[in-house]
Design a protein around this motif. Structure first.
Motif, PDB file in Angstrom:
ATOM      1  N   ALA A  71       0.898  -1.258   0.041  1.00 55.49           N
ATOM      2  CA  ALA A  71      -0.001  -0.038  -0.012  1.00 55.49           C
ATOM      3  C   ALA A  71       0.950   1.173   0.067  1.00 55.49           C
ATOM      4  O   ALA A  71       2.000   1.329   0.748  1.00 55.49           O
ATOM      5  CB  ALA A  71      -0.871   0.166   1.342  1.00 55.49           C
ATOM      6  N   LYS A  72       0.481   2.280  -0.613  1.00 59.16           N
ATOM      7  CA  LYS A  72       1.385   3.538  -0.838  1.00 59.16           C
ATOM      8  C   LYS A  72       1.220   4.222   0.534  1.00 59.16           C
ATOM      9  O   LYS A  72       2.309   4.908   0.558  1.00 59.16           O
ATOM     10  CB  LYS A  72       0.775   4.290  -1.942  1.00 59.16           C
ATOM     11  CG  LYS A  72      -0.384   5.024  -1.731  1.00 59.16           C
ATOM     12  CD  LYS A  72      -0.912   6.066  -2.863  1.00 59.16           C
ATOM     13  CE  LYS A  72      -2.147   6.758  -2.586  1.00 59.16           C
ATOM     14  NZ  LYS A  72      -2.589   7.626  -3.753  1.00 59.16           N
ATOM     15  N   ASP A  73       0.469   4.228   1.311  1.00 62.49           N
ATOM     16  CA  ASP A  73       0.305   4.819   2.661  1.00 62.49           C
ATOM     17  C   ASP A  73      -0.411   4.228   3.703  1.00 62.49           C
ATOM     18  O   ASP A  73      -1.351   3.529   3.084  1.00 62.49           O
ATOM     19  CB  ASP A  73       0.330   6.161   2.513  1.00 62.49           C
ATOM     20  CG  ASP A  73      -1.000   6.672   1.756  1.00 62.49           C
ATOM     21  OD1 ASP A  73      -2.126   6.147   2.180  1.00 62.49           O
ATOM     22  OD2 ASP A  73      -1.088   7.612   1.072  1.00 62.49           O
ATOM     23  N   ARG A  74      -0.506   4.425   4.796  1.00 60.81           N
ATOM     24  CA  ARG A  74      -1.444   3.825   5.799  1.00 60.81           C
ATOM     25  C   ARG A  74      -2.890   4.126   5.600  1.00 60.81           C
ATOM     26  O   ARG A  74      -3.849   3.129   5.906  1.00 60.81           O
ATOM     27  CB  ARG A  74      -1.042   4.094   7.321  1.00 60.81           C
ATOM     28  CG  ARG A  74      -1.088   5.454   7.708  1.00 60.81           C
ATOM     29  CD  ARG A  74      -0.599   5.427   9.140  1.00 60.81           C
ATOM     30  NE  ARG A  74      -0.867   6.507   9.883  1.00 60.81           N
ATOM     31  CZ  ARG A  74       0.249   7.436  10.091  1.00 60.81           C
ATOM     32  NH1 ARG A  74       1.413   7.244   9.299  1.00 60.81           N
ATOM     33  NH2 ARG A  74      -0.036   8.860  10.546  1.00 60.81           N
ATOM     34  N   ARG A  75      -3.125   5.310   5.168  1.00 60.58           N
ATOM     35  CA  ARG A  75      -4.497   5.876   4.853  1.00 60.58           C
ATOM     36  C   ARG A  75      -5.185   5.143   3.773  1.00 60.58           C
ATOM     37  O   ARG A  75      -6.428   4.524   3.910  1.00 60.58           O
ATOM     38  CB  ARG A  75      -4.557   7.387   4.688  1.00 60.58           C
ATOM     39  CG  ARG A  75      -5.702   8.055   4.441  1.00 60.58           C
ATOM     40  CD  ARG A  75      -6.175   8.248   6.163  1.00 60.58           C
ATOM     41  NE  ARG A  75      -5.811   8.853   6.852  1.00 60.58           N
ATOM     42  CZ  ARG A  75      -5.530  10.201   6.785  1.00 60.58           C
ATOM     43  NH1 ARG A  75      -6.576  10.833   6.055  1.00 60.58           N
ATOM     44  NH2 ARG A  75      -4.970  10.862   7.607  1.00 60.58           N
ATOM     45  N   GLU A  76      -4.295   4.776   2.916  1.00 57.43           N
ATOM     46  CA  GLU A  76      -4.853   3.978   1.447  1.00 57.43           C
ATOM     47  C   GLU A  76      -5.244   2.441   2.004  1.00 57.43           C
ATOM     48  O   GLU A  76      -6.172   1.854   1.845  1.00 57.43           O
ATOM     49  CB  GLU A  76      -3.770   3.977   0.433  1.00 57.43           C
ATOM     50  CG  GLU A  76      -4.174   2.873  -0.541  1.00 57.43           C
ATOM     51  CD  GLU A  76      -3.054   2.864  -1.696  1.00 57.43           C
ATOM     52  OE1 GLU A  76      -2.102   1.954  -1.196  1.00 57.43           O
ATOM     53  OE2 GLU A  76      -3.228   3.280  -2.663  1.00 57.43           O
ATOM     54  N   LEU A  77      -4.278   1.829   3.019  1.00 53.18           N
ATOM     55  CA  LEU A  77      -4.454   0.536   3.358  1.00 53.18           C
ATOM     56  C   LEU A  77      -5.588   0.583   4.252  1.00 53.18           C
ATOM     57  O   LEU A  77      -6.423  -0.469   4.140  1.00 53.18           O
ATOM     58  CB  LEU A  77      -3.201   0.325   4.114  1.00 53.18           C
ATOM     59  CG  LEU A  77      -3.298  -1.146   4.831  1.00 53.18           C
ATOM     60  CD1 LEU A  77      -1.917  -1.932   4.561  1.00 53.18           C
ATOM     61  CD2 LEU A  77      -3.644  -0.955   6.421  1.00 53.18           C
ATOM     62  N   LEU A  78      -5.892   1.366   5.260  1.00 57.28           N
ATOM     63  CA  LEU A  78      -6.977   1.470   5.954  1.00 57.28           C
ATOM     64  C   LEU A  78      -8.275   1.742   5.338  1.00 57.28           C
ATOM     65  O   LEU A  78      -9.498   0.908   5.646  1.00 57.28           O
ATOM     66  CB  LEU A  78      -6.904   2.729   6.864  1.00 57.28           C
ATOM     67  CG  LEU A  78      -5.733   2.520   8.191  1.00 57.28           C
ATOM     68  CD1 LEU A  78      -5.396   3.730   8.851  1.00 57.28           C
ATOM     69  CD2 LEU A  78      -6.113   1.208   9.004  1.00 57.28           C
ATOM     70  N   ALA A  79      -8.420   2.546   4.356  1.00 65.44           N
ATOM     71  CA  ALA A  79      -9.584   2.788   3.449  1.00 65.44           C
ATOM     72  C   ALA A  79      -9.932   1.528   2.515  1.00 65.44           C
ATOM     73  O   ALA A  79     -11.083   1.358   2.234  1.00 65.44           O
ATOM     74  CB  ALA A  79      -9.229   4.153   2.477  1.00 65.44           C
ATOM     75  N   ASP A  80      -8.849   0.869   2.154  1.00 62.91           N
ATOM     76  CA  ASP A  80      -9.307  -0.337   1.193  1.00 62.91           C
ATOM     77  C   ASP A  80      -9.432  -1.625   1.897  1.00 62.91           C
ATOM     78  O   ASP A  80      -9.677  -2.672   1.350  1.00 62.91           O
ATOM     79  CB  ASP A  80      -8.214  -0.274   0.177  1.00 62.91           C
ATOM     80  CG  ASP A  80      -8.039   0.964  -0.790  1.00 62.91           C
ATOM     81  OD1 ASP A  80      -9.127   1.679  -0.617  1.00 62.91           O
ATOM     82  OD2 ASP A  80      -7.098   0.992  -1.566  1.00 62.91           O
ATOM     83  N   SER A  81      -9.321  -1.658   3.434  1.00 60.33           N
ATOM     84  CA  SER A  81      -9.363  -2.839   3.818  1.00 60.33           C
ATOM     85  C   SER A  81     -10.577  -3.444   4.601  1.00 60.33           C
ATOM     86  O   SER A  81     -11.302  -2.502   5.185  1.00 60.33           O
ATOM     87  CB  SER A  81      -8.277  -3.113   4.889  1.00 60.33           C
ATOM     88  OG  SER A  81      -7.019  -2.864   4.404  1.00 60.33           O
ATOM     89  N   ASP A  82     -10.947  -4.551   4.531  1.00 59.74           N
ATOM     90  CA  ASP A  82     -12.195  -5.160   5.038  1.00 59.74           C
ATOM     91  C   ASP A  82     -11.717  -5.684   6.757  1.00 59.74           C
ATOM     92  O   ASP A  82     -12.536  -5.558   7.503  1.00 59.74           O
ATOM     93  CB  ASP A  82     -12.772  -6.588   4.526  1.00 59.74           C
ATOM     94  CG  ASP A  82     -13.078  -5.979   3.070  1.00 59.74           C
ATOM     95  OD1 ASP A  82     -13.981  -5.005   3.065  1.00 59.74           O
ATOM     96  OD2 ASP A  82     -12.650  -6.565   2.273  1.00 59.74           O
ATOM     97  N   PHE A  83     -10.425  -6.051   6.725  1.00 60.19           N
ATOM     98  CA  PHE A  83      -9.904  -6.287   8.171  1.00 60.19           C
ATOM     99  C   PHE A  83      -8.587  -5.812   8.203  1.00 60.19           C
ATOM    100  O   PHE A  83      -7.843  -5.698   7.220  1.00 60.19           O
ATOM    101  CB  PHE A  83      -9.836  -7.794   8.380  1.00 60.19           C
ATOM    102  CG  PHE A  83     -10.863  -8.606   8.302  1.00 60.19           C
ATOM    103  CD1 PHE A  83     -12.114  -8.845   9.222  1.00 60.19           C
ATOM    104  CD2 PHE A  83     -11.503  -8.990   6.888  1.00 60.19           C
ATOM    105  CE1 PHE A  83     -13.092  -9.505   9.328  1.00 60.19           C
ATOM    106  CE2 PHE A  83     -12.752  -9.693   6.934  1.00 60.19           C
ATOM    107  CZ  PHE A  83     -13.546 -10.107   8.008  1.00 60.19           C
ATOM    108  N   VAL A  84      -8.254  -5.143   9.187  1.00 58.61           N
ATOM    109  CA  VAL A  84      -6.803  -4.482   9.694  1.00 58.61           C
ATOM    110  C   VAL A  84      -6.269  -5.040  10.766  1.00 58.61           C
ATOM    111  O   VAL A  84      -6.833  -5.394  11.876  1.00 58.61           O
ATOM    112  CB  VAL A  84      -6.844  -2.932   9.740  1.00 58.61           C
ATOM    113  CG1 VAL A  84      -5.666  -2.465   9.934  1.00 58.61           C
ATOM    114  CG2 VAL A  84      -7.668  -2.295   8.255  1.00 58.61           C
ATOM    115  N   SER A  85      -4.895  -5.600  10.639  1.00 57.23           N
ATOM    116  CA  SER A  85      -4.318  -5.982  11.725  1.00 57.23           C
ATOM    117  C   SER A  85      -3.033  -5.222  11.852  1.00 57.23           C
ATOM    118  O   SER A  85      -2.235  -5.238  10.971  1.00 57.23           O
ATOM    119  CB  SER A  85      -3.973  -7.562  11.475  1.00 57.23           C
ATOM    120  OG  SER A  85      -3.418  -8.453  12.702  1.00 57.23           O
ATOM    121  N   LEU A  86      -2.542  -5.214  13.133  1.00 51.75           N
ATOM    122  CA  LEU A  86      -1.591  -4.243  13.477  1.00 51.75           C
ATOM    123  C   LEU A  86      -0.194  -5.095  14.002  1.00 51.75           C
ATOM    124  O   LEU A  86      -0.666  -5.970  15.074  1.00 51.75           O
ATOM    125  CB  LEU A  86      -1.716  -3.236  14.442  1.00 51.75           C
ATOM    126  CG  LEU A  86      -3.072  -2.379  14.302  1.00 51.75           C
ATOM    127  CD1 LEU A  86      -2.915  -1.370  15.405  1.00 51.75           C
ATOM    128  CD2 LEU A  86      -3.017  -1.842  12.951  1.00 51.75           C
TER     129      LEU A  86
END
Length: 319
Positions: free
Chosen positions: A192-207
């Protein structure tokens, strides 16, 4: 008089049964403290006569102020080879050797998926309804296959989580400040190009990031608002990665569907903490690394470290 050793925060009473302490039976006096002592005076009173402390990673902070009150302490053994709550430099300056142990990345990986699957299929609510005679099938679960899993961090644990996501047929992408396309490709995931893109495009997010001054509060209100309303956040890493107040708002106001949490700003979690009662939270008491195998490593190597210390040659010393 034999050296005294205290094992702190042994919640399950497992320290003495997870390893063979018999080589030390005639050489040290061991006591186990099962209750977490938040009061510094009570803690000092319980261990001030000890030459050796065995601590579980980040349960009890050992800072310079505490070390100043434990002048007899000479050896501190922590689970794992990294413990952000131990001031290693301050210990060394006071003549205290700090040693660590091995720690497997498989158990936190497995627990990450326990939380994610529990959220996706509403396992706690359905299990509770079945046990209590409630409605038969009251929820509709979320699919994993074909959905997007976003990983914040692709290190040892994040990489393992990625492989399992791919096995479920998920579209996996990842982001961290220094992650490259080549490294992501090695794990079979997209960058992902940045964390905002990753968060906006994900159904599940894991840290899966190490907590530092740079990563503290990495997920705040803007990031949580960027997530999809049906998305879930899972954190088995460190609570400080997420702005706690913003997460509460997100859960209460429906910015996200829910959260799976195994780490908290204050542990044990206070009885009145709202995270204990929010219906869209699946919370566990920091069990990520708590397995028989890891406990055998922790306490078995703690015994080895103590044996080496008594022989004048500590092993697995933290730097």
């Amino acid at each position: 008089m034999k050296p005294r050793c205290a094992v702190l925060d042994d919640y399950q009473g497992a320290a003495l049964t997870s390893a063979d302490w018999s080589p030390l039976a005639d050489r040290i006096d061991v006591r186990v403290l099962r209750e977490h002592l938040t009061d510094r005076d009570a803690l000092v009173a319980a261990v001030e006569d000890c030459e050796i402390l065995v601590v579980m990673r980040e349960r009890t902070p050992v800072d310079a102020a505490l070390l100043d009150r434990l002048p007899q302490l000479r050896l501190l053994v922590t689970s794992g080879m990294r413990n952000a709550s131990v001031d290693v430099a301050a210990a060394r300056a006071r003549g205290v050797t700090v040693c660590g142990t091995a720690s497997s990345s498989e158990p936190p990986t497995e627990l990450t998926w326990a939380l994610l699957l529990g959220l996706a299929r509403h396992v706690p609510a359905e299990a509770r309804a079945l046990r209590e005679g409630g409605p038969w099938q009251s929820t509709v679960g979320a699919d994993l296959a074909g959905r997007t899993l976003g990983l914040v961090g692709l290190g040892k644990i994040g990489g393992r989580v990625a492989r399992i996501g791919l096995a479920f047929g998920m579209d996996v992408h990842a982001w961290s400040p220094h992650l490259t396309e080549e490294r992501a490709a090695e794990h079979g995931v997209r960058l992902a190009k940045d964390r905002r893109e990753l968060l906006a495009d994900s159904d599940f997010v894991s840290l899966h990031m190490v907590l530092s001054d740079r990563t503290r509060g990495l997920i705040g209100e803007p990031e949580l608002r960027a997530m999809r309303p049906h998305a879930y956040l899972v954190n088995t890493s460190r609570a400080g990665l997420v702005d706690g107040a913003a997460l509460l708002r997100a859960l209460r106001e429906g910015w996200i569907a829910g959260a799976g949490l195994d780490v908290f700003d204050t542990e044990p979690l206070p009885a009145d903490d709202p995270l204990r009662s929010l219906p869209n939270v699946l919370a566990l008491p920091h069990l990520g690394y708590v397995t028989k195998g890891n406990y055998a490593r922790y306490f078995g190597q703690a015994v080895e470290n103590i044996e080496a210390y008594l022989a004048g040659a500590p092993v697995r010393e933290l730097t």
